[in-house]
Design a protein around this motif. Structure first.
Motif, PDB file in Angstrom:
ATOM      1  N   GLU A   1       0.978  -1.324  -0.114  1.00  0.00           N
ATOM      2  CA  GLU A   1      -0.260  -0.290   0.520  1.00  0.00           C
ATOM      3  C   GLU A   1       0.725   1.423   0.065  1.00  0.00           C
ATOM      4  N   PHE A   2       1.822   1.335   0.556  1.00  0.00           N
ATOM      5  CA  PHE A   2       2.879   2.206   0.936  1.00  0.00           C
ATOM      6  C   PHE A   2       3.362   2.372  -0.520  1.00  0.00           C
ATOM      7  N   GLY A   3       3.886   1.511  -1.265  1.00  0.00           N
ATOM      8  CA  GLY A   3       4.470   1.535  -2.146  1.00  0.00           C
ATOM      9  C   GLY A   3       3.103   1.462  -3.572  1.00  0.00           C
ATOM     10  N   ILE A   4       2.319   1.817  -3.105  1.00  0.00           N
ATOM     11  CA  ILE A   4       1.483   2.554  -4.055  1.00  0.00           C
ATOM     12  C   ILE A   4       1.024   4.044  -3.877  1.00  0.00           C
ATOM     13  N   ARG A   5       1.147   4.244  -2.789  1.00  0.00           N
ATOM     14  CA  ARG A   5       0.608   5.793  -2.149  1.00  0.00           C
ATOM     15  C   ARG A   5       2.027   6.847  -2.555  1.00  0.00           C
ATOM     16  N   MET A   6       3.413   6.121  -2.889  1.00  0.00           N
ATOM     17  CA  MET A   6       4.692   6.842  -3.259  1.00  0.00           C
ATOM     18  C   MET A   6       4.743   7.097  -4.222  1.00  0.00           C
ATOM     19  N   ALA A   7       4.431   5.982  -4.948  1.00  0.00           N
ATOM     20  CA  ALA A   7       4.460   5.784  -6.493  1.00  0.00           C
ATOM     21  C   ALA A   7       3.375   7.156  -7.484  1.00  0.00           C
ATOM     22  N   LEU A   8       2.280   6.894  -6.383  1.00  0.00           N
ATOM     23  CA  LEU A   8       1.220   8.010  -6.675  1.00  0.00           C
ATOM     24  C   LEU A   8       1.620   9.293  -6.129  1.00  0.00           C
ATOM     25  N   GLY A   9       2.975   9.438  -5.980  1.00  0.00           N
ATOM     26  CA  GLY A   9       2.947  10.845  -5.075  1.00  0.00           C
ATOM     27  C   GLY A   9       3.289  11.232  -3.693  1.00  0.00           C
ATOM     28  N   ALA A  10       3.179  10.206  -3.153  1.00  0.00           N
ATOM     29  CA  ALA A  10       2.570  10.833  -1.722  1.00  0.00           C
ATOM     30  C   ALA A  10       4.194  11.073  -1.063  1.00  0.00           C
ATOM     31  N   MET A  11       5.110  11.653   0.250  1.00  0.00           N
ATOM     32  CA  MET A  11       5.774  12.212   0.512  1.00  0.00           C
ATOM     33  C   MET A  11       6.450  10.984   1.442  1.00  0.00           C
ATOM     34  N   ARG A  12       7.381  11.295   1.988  1.00  0.00           N
ATOM     35  CA  ARG A  12       8.176  10.070   3.451  1.00  0.00           C
ATOM     36  C   ARG A  12       6.976  10.797   4.188  1.00  0.00           C
ATOM     37  N   LYS A  13       7.123  12.233   4.282  1.00  0.00           N
ATOM     38  CA  LYS A  13       6.169  12.520   6.012  1.00  0.00           C
ATOM     39  C   LYS A  13       4.875  12.141   5.651  1.00  0.00           C
ATOM     40  N   ASP A  14       4.432  11.864   4.800  1.00  0.00           N
ATOM     41  CA  ASP A  14       2.712  11.861   4.401  1.00  0.00           C
ATOM     42  C   ASP A  14       3.178   9.876   4.868  1.00  0.00           C
ATOM     43  N   VAL A  15       3.565   9.119   4.283  1.00  0.00           N
ATOM     44  CA  VAL A  15       3.781   8.363   4.683  1.00  0.00           C
ATOM     45  C   VAL A  15       4.224   7.828   5.962  1.00  0.00           C
ATOM     46  N   LEU A  16       5.575   8.709   7.607  1.00  0.00           N
ATOM     47  CA  LEU A  16       5.375   8.653   8.169  1.00  0.00           C
ATOM     48  C   LEU A  16       4.251   9.149   9.135  1.00  0.00           C
ATOM     49  N   LEU A  17       3.511  10.175   8.998  1.00  0.00           N
ATOM     50  CA  LEU A  17       2.630  10.082   9.528  1.00  0.00           C
ATOM     51  C   LEU A  17       1.030   9.443   9.415  1.00  0.00           C
ATOM     52  N   ILE A  18       0.865   8.958   8.410  1.00  0.00           N
ATOM     53  CA  ILE A  18       0.193   7.284   8.515  1.00  0.00           C
ATOM     54  C   ILE A  18       0.072   6.158   9.283  1.00  0.00           C
ATOM     55  N   VAL A  19       1.494   5.826   9.593  1.00  0.00           N
ATOM     56  CA  VAL A  19       1.718   4.898  10.885  1.00  0.00           C
ATOM     57  C   VAL A  19       1.283   6.211  12.195  1.00  0.00           C
ATOM     58  N   PHE A  20       2.326   6.677  12.036  1.00  0.00           N
ATOM     59  CA  PHE A  20       2.287   7.507  13.816  1.00  0.00           C
ATOM     60  C   PHE A  20       0.525   8.094  13.580  1.00  0.00           C
ATOM     61  N   ARG A  21      -0.291   8.101  12.573  1.00  0.00           N
ATOM     62  CA  ARG A  21      -1.596   8.350  13.016  1.00  0.00           C
ATOM     63  C   ARG A  21      -2.204   6.388  13.665  1.00  0.00           C
ATOM     64  N   SER A  22      -1.922   5.982  13.141  1.00  0.00           N
ATOM     65  CA  SER A  22      -2.729   4.247  13.538  1.00  0.00           C
ATOM     66  C   SER A  22      -1.605   3.810  15.219  1.00  0.00           C
ATOM     67  N   ALA A  23      -1.021   4.377  15.617  1.00  0.00           N
ATOM     68  CA  ALA A  23      -0.032   3.913  16.665  1.00  0.00           C
ATOM     69  C   ALA A  23      -1.067   4.983  17.447  1.00  0.00           C
ATOM     70  N   ALA A  24      -1.049   6.346  17.614  1.00  0.00           N
ATOM     71  CA  ALA A  24      -1.454   7.582  18.200  1.00  0.00           C
ATOM     72  C   ALA A  24      -2.592   7.720  18.974  1.00  0.00           C
ATOM     73  N   MET A  25      -4.238   6.407  18.380  1.00  0.00           N
ATOM     74  CA  MET A  25      -5.147   7.065  19.354  1.00  0.00           C
ATOM     75  C   MET A  25      -4.966   5.558  19.781  1.00  0.00           C
ATOM     76  N   SER A  26      -3.912   5.138  20.208  1.00  0.00           N
ATOM     77  CA  SER A  26      -3.981   3.467  20.802  1.00  0.00           C
ATOM     78  C   SER A  26      -3.711   4.282  22.012  1.00  0.00           C
ATOM     79  N   VAL A  27      -2.153   5.019  21.933  1.00  0.00           N
ATOM     80  CA  VAL A  27      -1.784   5.570  22.524  1.00  0.00           C
ATOM     81  C   VAL A  27      -2.467   6.352  23.811  1.00  0.00           C
ATOM     82  N   VAL A  28      -3.162   7.210  22.811  1.00  0.00           N
ATOM     83  CA  VAL A  28      -3.896   8.552  23.531  1.00  0.00           C
ATOM     84  C   VAL A  28      -4.569   7.671  24.184  1.00  0.00           C
ATOM     85  N   ALA A  29      -5.565   6.554  24.223  1.00  0.00           N
ATOM     86  CA  ALA A  29      -6.869   6.026  24.738  1.00  0.00           C
ATOM     87  C   ALA A  29      -6.389   5.688  25.474  1.00  0.00           C
TER      88      ALA A  29
END
Lengths: 876, 119
Positions: free
Chosen positions: A784-812
């Protein structure tokens, strides 16, 4: 093992039976004329698959479950060995939890569940009373009173003990030996057989005669003094120049009265000699009934010997362990709860790992189910894997627990647990650990097993072509587990923070005296020596002079009962011309003038008495600042007169100066120094010359210009020159050592250190859990990340996606943890005394957790963002 | 394959047990002997395969209807020989009467007229 050999035997018999069948079939064909080879081949053909026949026959034995279990276990081990990284993390997570829990449980078991080796301990009671302020007091009785107590209807039996410090007079310096004189029925009363020889018997102290010169050695003393000599029984030991025959050695757990040697006690009719009674209730008698009966008896005793009793009291018999349960029970349960949390966090970790791996193994499981494996069969296989992990964890955990137990035992407050307690990894504890392992195996194994055993065949086969994102449900389970782990970790860390704050606060307390480079040497006076007031006063003075003249001594003083931080006798006092509205109590201390010099307690007003005045037993007193402030708020303390009515000696043991219960002139005010432990406020204090009251012991305080304990031997030699038989206490410490010996210090030290340790472990576990989840999701979403980056996502976008997925559970998790911590705050404040949660600690803990979580996410997230799209798209 | 064996056992279970018990009624026998006896006595119609026979024998042994002894054969080999126990004898009577009931019942279904006239 027996089962195994039985299995082997049946296996062999089956083999024989089948071979015989084949031979017979071949032989019959041979008779009909077939060649030997054809006959054998035909027989085999007819018979069919030998292994299969064996297998279905074995089924008939009804052992199939066992066979399956072995198969599962073997397969599990193979699978686990194939993923060593996973296996090591999982087993270590469990080992930490199980090890810590096992260690704590063995302490709880040793101290609270099964502390005593004696018989019928449930009916053994201490004779305690509560005085008006509710404090419990042990009551000692004299000989005639004990005889009367024996007649009490609610008591089955009564024994008594008296402690004395004796010395062995064999070495160059007299060695201190704690002797417990026991009535001759005591060994029968306690009901513990001796290790060697015999215990004391009624014939050792015949009625109306002096007791025999016999002694039973305590186990520790036997080990220390005689190196555990197995032939010791029958030999002699010299104690204060008297020869005793050794008749037995006590068992290791027999430590009644902390005696090093046990001698027969003869009750005397002397009303001043008191003994510590041991009593056992009759079966079926309640404590309330016994309390009621003994109340009138003790009131009668109090009339005979008022100085041995508080003014008002009611009898409240205490069970053998009540005192210890009250002191340390809560702390131990709190720590057990903490390690249970740690274990839960470890379980969460393994659950996460198993779930992640379950998803990775979906293909394998789908194939198995497609070729006919039943759902229950797959669940069983996965549970077996979980159990292998937990049993492995338990094995390592128990090994670690062994060391942890030793550490905890060292740190337990010395007088907060019964010394009879055998705290070790014993059989009941092992049962507990194995049970725990099975339980944890099921707890963390069941949910992944159930989830993985239900593969959606079509989806799995399809998904195999390209790894897509995991189903929503899988991610939700992960989030809940992570949030739960973080919440529990926060709770543990907050507990650790509270405990450490309390402990540090106590360390910073203003003592009011200078404990450094000072030690206290306890000096027990032998029975029947220095029996007059003049003789004993001179003796103590000489001891003081001898110590003072040492070159290493900076200063020295006598502190009979005044060695801080918990000192003085609690007594009622009166002030001349000021009738008291309520009871006035102060800590009464017997000291020499040098005491204040040694401890550097400042004189604030007035003067200290002169040595010559002390030698005459002059009625002079110093008071501390608290007393002055409380009772002389407008000044005028100096020159006033105070009196302690109970201050009267009881020869030949306690010798007091003439007029000791009369009026004392206050000549000075000294600074406040801790006198009721490190946590409680300072009590009003009165200091009088040590000559006013001289019991059968004293202490010499000495400040030295070198570390004090290095000159202990020299001090003992000085004492030896005054009286060659005079030993000093074995347990000599410097004043820092006595601070660390305070029960509140030891308790808070124990709780703070263990809690901090558990908190850090929890943090590591939670970080590992988070790291595993994120790495696993990242690996799964590489495409999925490969596709996103091929379509123009930047490194920080991917970083953000990963962090966001964890942030919810950490905050909760953090939110849940904060709520949990606040709602449990009452528990903390109750059990970790003198401390409560403050916002700063909580904020620090949250910060620590968030940073750690961020770091555990960052590493896999960076890996995800540095993915090369072309590689990612070709991935698998 | 394994499941196949098991199904056949189930089909034969009642009757195979009966046949084994009956075969052992007069003399003790080893596994091969039992299979040969059943074959011979049924006029080569019933062939018991090993995959059914041995599980059945071991099951009957576990239920204590037959018991096994190890004996030495003529060519000096250890042989496992089965014989009927007292419980097995009782079980045989029960199984026989049940078998007769079933065959009567099936006979009745197959020939309804006969049954009516008989009663």
């Amino acid at each position: 093992m027996k089962l195994w050999s039985l299995w082997r035997k049946r296996e062999k018999e089956l083999e024989k039976e089948i071979q015989h069948h084949l031979q017979m079939a071949a032989a019959e064909r041979g008779e009909r004329g077939a060649s030997r080879r054809d006959a054998e081949a035909a027989a085999k053909r007819e018979f069919g698959n030998v292994e299969l026949v064996k297998e279905v026959t074995r089924d008939a034995w009804g052992w199939r479950w066992l066979e399956d279990l072995c198969d599962d276990a073997r397969f599990s081990v193979r699978m686990l060995l194939k993923n060593p990284g996973f296996t090591i993390v999982a087993i270590l997570s469990l080992a930490l939890g199980i090890g810590a829990t096992t260690a704590m449980f063995s302490v709880v078991y040793g101290v609270l569940v099964n502390p005593y080796p004696y018989v019928n301990t449930d009916r053994m009671v201490h004779l305690t009373v509560q005085e008006t302020r509710g404090n419990p007091l042990f009551i000692n009785l004299n000989g005639p009173q004990l005889q009367q107590l024996r007649q009490a209807g609610s008591l089955e039996s009564v024994a008594a003990m008296q402690g004395w410090n004796l010395t062995t007079t064999e070495g160059d310096l007299p060695e201190d030996v704690r002797a417990a004189y026991l009535t001759s029925n005591s060994f029968i009363f306690l009901g513990v057989p001796t290790l060697l020889g015999r215990g004391l018997l009624p014939s050792d102290a015949p009625e109306g005669q002096d007791p025999e010169n016999v002694v039973v050695l305590g186990y520790q003393f036997w080990q220390r003094h005689y190196n555990g000599d197995p032939d010791i029984v029958g030999k002699k030991i010299q104690l204060v120049h008297k020869s005793y025959e050794i008749i037995g050695v006590a068992r290791p757990r027999f430590t009644w009265g902390d005696g090093e040697v046990y001698l027969p006690l003869k009750l005397t009719a002397d009303p001043t000699r008191t003994y510590f009674p041991m009593t056992r209730l009759k079966p079926g008698v309640t404590r309330a009934a016994a309390n009621a009966e003994l109340q009138s008896l003790l009131e009668q005793f109090a009339k005979q010997t008022p100085s041995h009793f508080p003014e008002h009291f009611h009898v409240t018999l205490a069970g053998l362990n009540d005192h210890f349960v009250e002191r340390i029970g809560g702390t131990l349960y709190l720590l057990l709860a903490a390690v249970a949390l740690l274990l839960l966090i470890g379980c969460g970790n393994v659950s996460i790992l198993l779930l992640a791996r379950g998803t990775a193994r979906q293909h394998e499981l789908a194939v198995r189910s497609a070729i006919g494996a039943g759902r229950s069969r797959i669940v069983r296989q996965l549970l077996t894997e979980a159990l292998m992990l937990s049993l492995g964890g338990a094995a390592i955990g128990v090994a670690m627990a062994n060391n942890l137990v030793k550490l905890i035992v060292d740190w337990l407050p010395e007088f907060s647990f019964p010394h009879e307690a055998a705290i070790s990894i014993n059989l009941p504890v092992l049962f507990f650990s194995v049970g725990l392992a099975l339980l944890t195996g099921i707890v963390f194994g069941i949910s992944p097993a159930l989830r993985s055993a239900r593969p959606d065949l079509a989806q799995v086969m399809q998904a195999n072509a390209r790894k897509t994102t995991a189903g929503v449900r899988g991610r939700r389970t992960h989030s809940i587990l992570i949030a739960g782990q973080i919440a529990l970790t926060l709770l543990l860390l907050a507990g650790a923070g509270v405990a450490m704050q309390g402990f540090l606060g106590m360390m910073r307390v203003n003592l009011g005296y200078d404990p450094h480079n000072t030690m206290s040497v306890g000096i027990p006076v032998h029975d029947d020596t220095y029996k007059t007031w003049e003789a004993r006063g001179t003796y103590f003075h000489q001891l003081l002079l001898k110590v003072n003249e040492m070159p290493e001594a900076v200063s020295a003083g006598i502190s009979t009962n005044a060695t801080p931080p918990n000192n003085g006798w609690d007594e009622r006092f009166e002030i001349s011309g000021k009738p008291a509205a309520e009871e006035q109590r102060a800590r009464l201390n017997f000291v020499s003038a040098g005491y204040f010099v040694v401890l550097r307690i400042p004189l604030l007003q007035g003067r200290i008495w002169y040595e010559s005045e002390a030698m005459h037993g002059a009625n002079l007193a110093l008071i501390n600042q608290t007393l002055a402030r409380q009772y002389f708020p407008n000044g005028g303390a100096i020159g006033s007169e105070i009196r302690v009515p109970a201050l009267k000696g009881e020869p030949p043991l306690d010798l007091s100066a003439a007029g000791s219960d009369g009026w004392f002139q206050v000549v000075g005010i000294v600074g406040d120094a801790r006198n009721d432990g490190l946590r409680n406020p300072i009590m009003p204090s009165v200091y009088v010359p040590y000559t006013i009251m001289m019991p059968v012991f004293t202490q010499i305080l000495v400040r030295t210009n070198v570390p004090p304990l290095t000159v202990l031997h020299a001090v003992r030699e000085q004492i030896h020159t005054v009286d060659p038989d005079q030993q000093s206490d074995r347990d000599v410490r410097d004043l820092d050592g006595w601070i660390k010996h305070e029960p509140e210090w030891e308790q808070e030290h124990l709780v703070a250190t263990l809690f901090a340790g558990f908190g850090i472990l929890a943090l590591v576990l939670a970080a590992t859990g988070l790291y595993s989840v994120i790495s696993y999701t990242v690996a799964q979403r590489t495409g999925e990340f490969g596709i996103r980056m091929a379509l123009g996502a930047m490194r920080k976008d991917v970083l953000l996606i990963v962090f966001r997925s964890a942030a919810m559970s950490v905050v909760a998790g953090v939110l849940a943890g904060v709520m949990l911590t606040i709602s449990l705050n009452r528990v903390f404040t109750r059990w970790i005394e003198g401390s409560s949660l403050d916002a700063l600690v909580l904020a620090g803990v949250i910060l620590l957790l968030v940073i750690t979580s961020g770091l555990s996410c960052f590493i896999p997230a960076r890996r995800a963002s540095s993915v090369d799209p072309t590689v990612a798209l070709r991935y698998e | 394959m394994k499941e196949g064996y098991r199904n056949r056992i189930e089909l034969l279970q009642g009757t195979l047990d009966l046949l084994i018990l009956q075969t052992l009624l007069w003399s003790a026998q080893h596994g091969y002997g039992i299979s040969q006896a059943i074959r011979a006595n049924s006029g080569d119609l019933l062939q018991v395969d090993a995959g059914s026979l041995y599980p059945a024998l071991h099951r009957l042994e576990k239920q204590k209807w037959i018991c096994a002894d190890w004996k030495i054969s003529e060519n000096n080999q250890e042989v496992k020989v089965y014989r009927l126990t007292a419980a097995g004898r009782k079980q045989l009577t029960r199984e026989r009467s049940r078998w007769e009931q079933i065959s009567d019942a099936i006979g009745g279904v197959l020939n309804p007229g006969k049954k009516e006239s008989a009663s």
